[in-house]
Write an enzyme that holds these catalytic residues in place. Sequence first.
Site, short mmCIF file in Angstrom:
data_model
loop_
_atom_site.label_atom_id
_atom_site.label_comp_id
_atom_site.label_asym_id
_atom_site.label_seq_id
_atom_site.Cartn_x
_atom_site.Cartn_y
_atom_site.Cartn_z
N HIS A 200 -13.96 -2.13 5.54
CA HIS A 200 -14.82 -3.13 4.93
C HIS A 200 -16.30 -2.91 5.21
CE1 HIS A 200 -11.04 -5.11 4.00
NE2 HIS A 200 -11.71 -5.40 2.92
N ARG A 307 -14.76 -11.34 -3.20
CA ARG A 307 -14.15 -11.39 -1.86
C ARG A 307 -14.76 -12.57 -1.10
NH1 ARG A 307 -14.55 -5.48 -2.38
NH2 ARG A 307 -12.55 -4.56 -1.84
N ARG A 343 -10.97 -14.47 -5.35
CA ARG A 343 -9.81 -14.31 -4.47
C ARG A 343 -9.89 -15.30 -3.32
NH1 ARG A 343 -8.99 -8.63 -1.63
NH2 ARG A 343 -10.70 -9.32 -0.32
N GLU A 441 -0.69 -5.48 -3.72
CA GLU A 441 -1.28 -4.55 -2.76
C GLU A 441 -0.31 -4.18 -1.65
OE1 GLU A 441 -4.93 -6.19 -1.18
OE2 GLU A 441 -4.10 -8.18 -1.01
N ASN A 464 -6.65 -0.27 -2.16
CA ASN A 464 -7.02 0.05 -0.76
C ASN A 464 -5.85 -0.28 0.16
OD1 ASN A 464 -9.50 0.44 -1.92
ND2 ASN A 464 -10.31 -1.54 -1.29
N ASP A 465 -5.30 -1.47 -0.02
CA ASP A 465 -4.16 -1.85 0.81
C ASP A 465 -2.87 -1.21 0.31
OD1 ASP A 465 -5.12 -3.42 2.96
OD2 ASP A 465 -5.62 -5.00 1.54
N ARG A 475 -6.17 2.21 6.70
CA ARG A 475 -7.32 2.51 5.84
C ARG A 475 -8.62 2.65 6.61
NH1 ARG A 475 -7.93 -3.09 2.43
NH2 ARG A 475 -10.09 -2.51 2.13
N CYS A 512 -8.64 -3.36 -8.77
CA CYS A 512 -9.91 -3.74 -8.16
C CYS A 512 -10.14 -3.03 -6.83
CB CYS A 512 -10.00 -5.25 -7.98
SG CYS A 512 -8.72 -5.91 -6.91
C1 PEP Z 1 -7.65 -3.76 -1.95
O1 PEP Z 1 -6.89 -3.91 -0.99
O2 PEP Z 1 -7.62 -2.77 -2.71
C2 PEP Z 1 -8.67 -4.77 -2.26
C3 PEP Z 1 -9.35 -4.71 -3.38
O3 PEP Z 1 -8.93 -5.74 -1.34
P1 PEP Z 1 -9.69 -5.47 0.05
O4 PEP Z 1 -10.34 -4.13 -0.02
O5 PEP Z 1 -10.66 -6.58 0.23
O6 PEP Z 1 -8.56 -5.53 1.04
MG MG Z 2 -6.70 -5.79 0.03
#
Ligand code: PEP
Ligand code: MG
Length: 608
Positions: A200, A307, A343, A441, A464-465, A475, A512
């Site tokens: 993040h 977010r 979200r 995710e 990402n998740d 990650r 996303c």
């Molecule tokens: C993801 O997990 O791809 C996502 C968009 O949410 P975040 O990166 O905030 O976990």
């Molecule tokens: Mg996520």
Amino acid sequence: MSLDRIAVDGRLIGMPASPGIVIGPVRILLWEVPDVPMVEIERDEVPAEIERLHDAVEKAKQRLNQVKARAEKHAGPEEAAIFDVQISILSDADLLQRVENLIHQEISAAKAFDLVMIEWRQHFARHTQPMIRERVSDLTDVQIRVLTILLGLPDHDPVDVPKGSNAILVTHDLTPSLTVQLDREAISGIATDAGTRTSHVAILARSLGLPAVVGLRDATYKIHAGDQVILDGSSGVLIPNPSQAQIEAYSDRAAREAADEAELQSLIGAEPVTLDGVRIVLRANVDLPEDAEFAAHSGAEGVGLMRTEFLVVGRASMPDEEEQYRAYTKVVSAFDNHPVVIRTFDMGGDKLPVGGYPTEPNPFLGWRAIRMCLDEPELFKVQLRALLRAAMHGDVRIMLPLVVTVDEVRQARRLLEEAASELDARGVEYRHDLPLGVMVETPAAALAADTLAHDVAFFSIGTNDLVQYTLAVDRGNANLASRFTPLHPAVLRLIRRIVEVGAHHNLEVSVCGEMASQPLMAFALIGLGVRQLSVAGRSVPLVKRIVRGVSARVATDAADAALHTQTAREAEGVLRVKLMSAFGNAPFLRDGLPDYVDGNTFEGSSGP
Ligand code: PEP
Ligand code: MG
């Protein structure tokens, strides 16, 4: 590139996290509890050591008062309140008495203070009341401040950098709460030992438009405060004490990047349609309400992911309904009647809520996101009420993070209904018919997407998740960055499955996660049938250039071939050949590609 990111010609090689080239002096930020040696003292030294303790505590309080005044000025009274908590810890008679008792046992003031704070942190972390558990991070901050004084270490106040310093912050890791406090007029770039492109801190740096390199492993040891460095956030390189020739080469490169950026701006008004006429919807990810205006001018057709947890991290208290309502309304108003997907709080993992939560053994598998919200319905309903009210101003859609079972969706819907009744009872205006969608995710949600489909209005794939959980690769772990491969066949197959379920149930499917903003991967996603992408505002024109330069038919062929490869690397090769036929070997095509364990497939990705 080998796994060891060793210095090559004095360069430190990390991962590109946020593009841009900056040159400036280093500011080292070490905000960690220092090691305290066990020092025994003589009996006759005890009174002087107790006096040293009290002096240090007084100095720490004075410092906290200064920091508080600054926070009040820059961030407002709510943010500043966190420092009152820390000042009150330092005024706790019981705490000081315990430290004095240890000093009487002939232990140095620093070691005595350290031992008592460790004991208190453990005690607080195990407490049954969340409010007490939330104070652990304040204890840590207090521990760092007092020990820094007692041990005579340099004061590394995280946010104390004078304006106009143009400083490049070099630190082991940067929490989102520290990142949001950074003064953009003082800091021009960020370099961290830890982290990856999808942690993040990287996501926030991109939102803030701050060039960043992460995953440098040991930059905080190799680089010294005040050193001049070049930070190249586009290729993930840090060059300490550069030569005149290097400064010139990188300045040229920065000028070329600026020219490319200017060219991209001409695409802002263009339609995101492929060469063979397939319309792609391009939306923006908004991490802070202040980003909304910029994102709205990037050509995005709404927000695909807001977010909201960044309204909360690093705060002393949760934002109330009014404050949240204002934040969501600000974003909604920036986008006229375009959809704005907000979200619900995705706290936990590496985004700690108010005050921070005690460390869990497996934070990413822990009490986070929708789990936390459902277990704290009163906290959750404040957000739901604010969302229902903000929807009066535009097309708000609610999205739930980390859903693994339809029960969670149903429970959230019940709370949404309760939130609406509460607004009815107060006679407050709101909109009831908000679409409720989910992030897909986890492999569970992807494989069983059909079990969710009847209860949701849309799917948004959080790659990402999804990559992290599918490949069991953290990650945020720099040591595993080369193994975080979104093009792994397992991930591609899950995405294909979600797209198929969406099509079958007539549900919109968007992506996303960061994958959507990386040219080669955006191409793959189009080929897999995704028709909506949501990316950082700054990446919207770049992704539009990809969309407009490819044909969906070619992308589909490439994705079909990628689905039948055995490894992420093979998949990348297949996709790259097709994409290069459209764009040649343009440098931007490398953006965000992982370095595979046994070599990056693009040449010269780390030099100007
Ligand atoms: C993801 O997990 O791809 C996502 C968009 O949410 P975040 O990166 O905030 O976990
Ligand atoms: Mg996520």
